[in-house]
Enzyme design. Structure first.
Site, PDB file in Angstrom:
ATOM      1  N   GLY A 148      46.701  86.839  10.524  1.00  0.00           N
ATOM      2  CA  GLY A 148      47.708  87.823  10.923  1.00  0.00           C
ATOM      3  C   GLY A 148      47.447  89.150  10.248  1.00  0.00           C
ATOM      4  O   GLY A 148      47.946  89.404   9.151  1.00  0.00           O
ATOM      5  N   SER A 153      46.304  92.758  12.221  1.00  0.00           N
ATOM      6  CA  SER A 153      46.711  93.964  12.963  1.00  0.00           C
ATOM      7  C   SER A 153      48.179  93.933  13.378  1.00  0.00           C
ATOM      8  O   SER A 153      48.754  92.869  13.605  1.00  0.00           O
ATOM      9  CB  SER A 153      45.865  94.104  14.233  1.00  0.00           C
ATOM     10  OG  SER A 153      44.520  94.211  13.908  1.00  0.00           O
ATOM     11  N   SER A 170      44.032  86.531  17.201  1.00  0.00           N
ATOM     12  CA  SER A 170      43.184  85.604  17.965  1.00  0.00           C
ATOM     13  C   SER A 170      43.627  84.166  17.725  1.00  0.00           C
ATOM     14  O   SER A 170      43.784  83.738  16.585  1.00  0.00           O
ATOM     15  CB  SER A 170      41.724  85.734  17.531  1.00  0.00           C
ATOM     16  OG  SER A 170      41.254  87.016  17.788  1.00  0.00           O
ATOM     17  N   GLU A 217      31.843  85.970   4.592  1.00  0.00           N
ATOM     18  CA  GLU A 217      30.795  85.656   5.544  1.00  0.00           C
ATOM     19  C   GLU A 217      29.887  86.842   5.798  1.00  0.00           C
ATOM     20  O   GLU A 217      29.019  86.792   6.633  1.00  0.00           O
ATOM     21  CB  GLU A 217      31.414  85.154   6.848  1.00  0.00           C
ATOM     22  CG  GLU A 217      32.014  83.788   6.652  1.00  0.00           C
ATOM     23  CD  GLU A 217      31.633  82.819   7.757  1.00  0.00           C
ATOM     24  OE1 GLU A 217      31.218  81.706   7.418  1.00  0.00           O
ATOM     25  OE2 GLU A 217      31.738  83.177   8.924  1.00  0.00           O
ATOM     26  N   SER A 263      36.518  99.213  14.537  1.00  0.00           N
ATOM     27  CA  SER A 263      35.826  99.763  15.705  1.00  0.00           C
ATOM     28  C   SER A 263      34.532 100.454  15.285  1.00  0.00           C
ATOM     29  O   SER A 263      34.306 100.742  14.106  1.00  0.00           O
ATOM     30  CB  SER A 263      36.739 100.781  16.388  1.00  0.00           C
ATOM     31  OG  SER A 263      36.893 101.903  15.541  1.00  0.00           O
ATOM     32  N   GLU A 299      33.757 103.404  15.599  1.00  0.00           N
ATOM     33  CA  GLU A 299      34.038 104.693  14.962  1.00  0.00           C
ATOM     34  C   GLU A 299      34.371 104.500  13.482  1.00  0.00           C
ATOM     35  O   GLU A 299      33.929 105.277  12.626  1.00  0.00           O
ATOM     36  CB  GLU A 299      35.200 105.388  15.694  1.00  0.00           C
ATOM     37  CG  GLU A 299      34.859 105.861  17.106  1.00  0.00           C
ATOM     38  CD  GLU A 299      34.597 104.729  18.100  1.00  0.00           C
ATOM     39  OE1 GLU A 299      35.211 103.643  17.956  1.00  0.00           O
ATOM     40  OE2 GLU A 299      33.767 104.911  19.013  1.00  0.00           O
TER      41      GLU A 299
END
Lengths: 371, 394
Positions: free
Chosen positions: B130, B132, B164, B249, B376, B378
């Site tokens: 949990g 974003s 997700s 990872e 992202s 950016e």
């Protein structure tokens, strides 16, 4: 696979870099550009350090190192935009001599008494579809006739390894011709440190390094691949230095009261420059390793290295100059030595466009010459 | 530098190959119950996780009691290479295995390890992350979901998004604000929240690709009450733990993207005769040139990753994760674009399952998951500029 340099290789690179920073600073390069100096003192120091014999076997007086080390040398020669015949001798002549097990000539190379370059290109093309240079067997020797262009250090080397086809069978071979038996015409060039020359052979006496015949084509390719990867590597070396000086400039130059490197529009471009340099470096190291270990993928890796170096120089030359702004456009700033070296590297030993079509053929996507 | 690893590493590879021959899930098993989300564990996947754990092949770098065999990083790399060669997923709950379990083992209490981490490893539980929120995406540290201590309990209120696998997960590794009065990075804690706790509402978000197989969710928390013992590690230390968690990872996560790109390239080259077949000579030449560029792109990803990894093994820092992330995700996107455009209108067909197919527009759109999520492109470029190139902060 392990793609990082060994400690010995890292030491070698550090050593090469330190020597070149001392012996070949931008001022020395500028002297060559402005016709007030030459590579003689640098060559003397390199010879003293044994660099010409880097990959010459120890039995012939060399250092006995492999092709990865030759590639590392090329990288730093590009980085320093070093003048002189070392790049040609180590990455073009020596591989041909090694192939021929030409002990005597390799001893001369290691001692700094013989330099040399490949004479491959004709009419400005690295691998013309119909090469015109021929080798005729004669009593005790071969005779070479033809016109070669764009030989690296062609105006200053003492010998050439000439790609020529057998006058009767058409099989390719490599032939050693002394510069005194050929006519080298230095080419006017905006990149004087590479001393490019066109070379005329008119029945020049020659010794076969790769005798034309069964398997000679493969043997010739193996020699040429080393020249290609070294040229890619020297291009990437110049590009990495472009990145470094551009970064220094972006951090130091202030406008609107802050360093221009703090603007995101520049940051993202600089990040892409790093990516392009890391990408090309990694592929070049991989290709040099494939050659050193004689892996079956060496041809594809060779083409890939020149392609990646080509992508790299396009971006680095463009943004390196653009981000320097007006100061980069001046003769007085040293940046242009690197820009010109990177651009010349793209155009020598086959452009990326050429290597892209060769790779397409290997990937089974096109017949040679189709794409 | 060398193309092949030493003999002892290759022996390790052989050992794992033998074990896989005996134990790997069969294609029939995998097809009988396709994985529908990143926290979905069909029965075969649970059995697979347990077999890997029991025999020390789940996290080879860990000790046997945690499902490993004390393997070194190079051995772990060849282990992942072998799984990829056979097209077998290491786990169907990558966040659970890769981030949540190792974080709990590092920072969790004994009870948390016993009740959450070990079941995650053995395949009995799955977890989601949990992180974003609607107003905390790239600027994750500005997250607002509140966790307030009330005696022996913690009460949570707020909303997560892009979570997700939340609809299939058993619990959530939830980042919450526990102190709103300090600088934003210093007031964040991590709380374990069972997904069946009262007040948790999960709403799957249909995506622009394969809308029948949503992976992302909105998660709403309305007065959700959990035990104070569900706090992970020290109070207000969540941001540091988050960085540790994500670092777990990092030394090898690049490898999955490299593999993914290679699989996609292989597929593209298989499709080449079909895609190039009817093109005129000039169109064909352009398309072939694109293929060649992609070949070099994909090779370069492998070379950059392995080069950085070799440096890491010798005690350097892990491969510049930001470089690999931005590069591999953008290569995959270029590849998808070339393939989908060459496929023509046929590439507009919907894809039947959750996996995408090279040569479709859905494949192209799906690659944006790579360039948008987990920082992202950016943001990655900002990170490269600031931390790798040392440029002054904006």
């Amino acid at each position: 696979m392990d793609l990082e340099l060994s400690n010995d290789q890292l030491d070698l690179r550090e050593n090469i870099r330190a020597v070149l920073e001392g012996a070949c600073p931008p001022a020395a390069v500028r002297a060559v550009y402005e016709g007030t100096g030459n590579a003689a003192a640098l060559w003397e120091q390199m010879t003293h350090l044994g660099w010409p014999g880097l990959s010459v076997p120890e039995g012939a007086g060399g250092l006995g190192l492999g092709f990865v080390e030759v590639a590392l040398l090329a990288e730093d020669l590009g980085r320093a935009t070093a003048p002189g015949p070392l790049l040609a001798t180590a990455s073009q002549l020596t591989p041909a001599l090694l192939k021929a097990k030409a002990h005597g000539e390799m001893e001369e190379v290691a001692a700094g008494r013989r330099t040399g370059a490949l004479a491959v290109s004709e009419r400005g093309r690295w691998r013309p579809e119909k090469p015109q240079t021929v080798a005729q067997p004669a009593a005790n020797a071969w005779r070479i006739s033809g016109s070669k262009t764009d030989a690296l250090s062609g105006g200053e080397v003492s010998s050439f390894a000439v790609l020529a086809t057998h006058g009767r069978t058409g099989a390719p071979g490599l032939f050693l011709v002394e510069a005194s038996d050929a006519e080298a015409r230095p080419r006017p060039s905006i990149e004087p440190t590479l001393a490019l020359a066109d070379v005329e052979f008119d029945g020049a006496p020659a010794k076969a390094l790769v005798e034309p015949g069964d398997g000679s084509s493969e043997a010739v390719e193996r020699v040429l691949q080393q020249a290609v990867v070294a040229m890619a590597m020297q291009t990437v070396g110049a590009c990495r230095r472009i990145l470094e000086v551009t970064l220094e400039y972006a951090k130091g130059r202030e406008q609107y009261g802050r360093p221009i490197g703090s603007f995101q529009a520049l940051k993202h471009r600089l990040a892409d420059l790093l990516l392009a340099v890391e990408r090309a470096t990694a592929v070049c190291y991989y290709a040099s390793l494939c050659i050193a270990e004689d892996n079956e993928g060496r041809a594809a890796a060779t083409h890939s290295s020149k392609i990646a170096a080509g992508d790299c120089q396009r971006l680095l030359a463009r943004d390196g100059l653009q981000l320097h702004g007006g100061i980069g456009f001046t003769w007085e700033n040293d940046l242009h030595f690197l820009l010109k070296r990177a651009k010349a590297g793209e155009l020598l030993c086959g452009s990326s466009r050429f290597h892209r079509s060769e790779l397409a053929a290997i990937l089974g996507l096109a017949d040679r010459g189709e794409s | 530098m060398k193309l092949r690893y030493d003999d002892d590493v290759e022996r390790f590879r052989g050992q794992f190959q033998e074990w896989l021959d005996e134990n790997q899930p069969t294609p029939e098993e995998m097809e009988s119950a396709p994985v529908r989300s990143s926290a979905h564990r069909p029965p075969w996947a649970r059995r697979w996780a347990k077999r890997m754990f029991d025999d020390g092949w789940l996290v080879p770098g860990w000790p046997p009691e945690l499902g490993g065999r004390n393997a070194d990083p190079v051995e772990t790399l060849v282990y992942l290479e072998e799984l990829d060669n056979r097209g077998i997923p290491r786990t169907t709950n990558p966040q659970g295995l890769g981030i949540v379990a190792p974080s709990l083992i590092d920072h969790g209490s004994e009870d948390q390890i016993e009740c959450y981490a070990m079941p995650l490893l053995r395949g009995d539980l799955t977890a989601c992350l949990g992180m974003s929120e609607p107003d905390a995406g790239s600027d994750l540290a500005s997250l607002k979901t509140r966790a307030v201590f009330d005696g022996d309990s913690i009460v949570l209120n707020g909303q997560k998004v892009w979570t997700s696998g939340a609809h299939d997960a058993d619990f959530c590794f939830m980042f919450c604000r526990t102190d709103p009065d300090v600088p934003k990075h210093q007031g964040i804690s991590i709380v374990l929240v069972p997904m069946d706790a009262g007040g948790v509402t999960v709403r799957p978000l249909m995506e622009i690709v394969h809308p029948r197989f949503p992976d992302l969710n909105e998660v709403f928390l309305d007065d959700v009450t959990v035990s104070a013992e569900n706090l992970v590690g020290a109070l207000n230390n969540g941001w540091r733990m988050a960085n540790d968690s994500l670092a777990h990872e990092r030394s090898l996560v690049w490898l999955m993207s490299v593999f993914g790109n290679e699989v996609a390239l292989k597929r593209l080259l298989e499709l080449a005769p079909e895609l190039l077949g009817d093109l005129g000579p000039l169109e064909r030449a352009g398309a072939i040139d694109d293929f060649v560029g992609l070949h070099v792109d994909v090779l370069a990803a492998r070379c950059m990753g392995y080069r950085g990894f070799a440096r890491y093994v010798r005690g350097g820092t892990a491969p510049e994760q930001a470089l690999m992330k931005v590069y591999t995700s953008e290569v995959r996107q270029r590849l998808a674009l070339v393939a989908a455009e060459l496929a023509g209108p046929a590439g507009l067909r919907p894809v039947s399952g959750r996996d995408t197919e090279v040569g479709t527009q859905e494949d192209f759109f799906s690659t944006f998951a790579g360039t948008i999520s987990a920082g992202s492109s950016e943001i990655q470029r900002n990170i490269i500029a600031d931390r790798v190139l040392g440029l002054p902060r904006s």
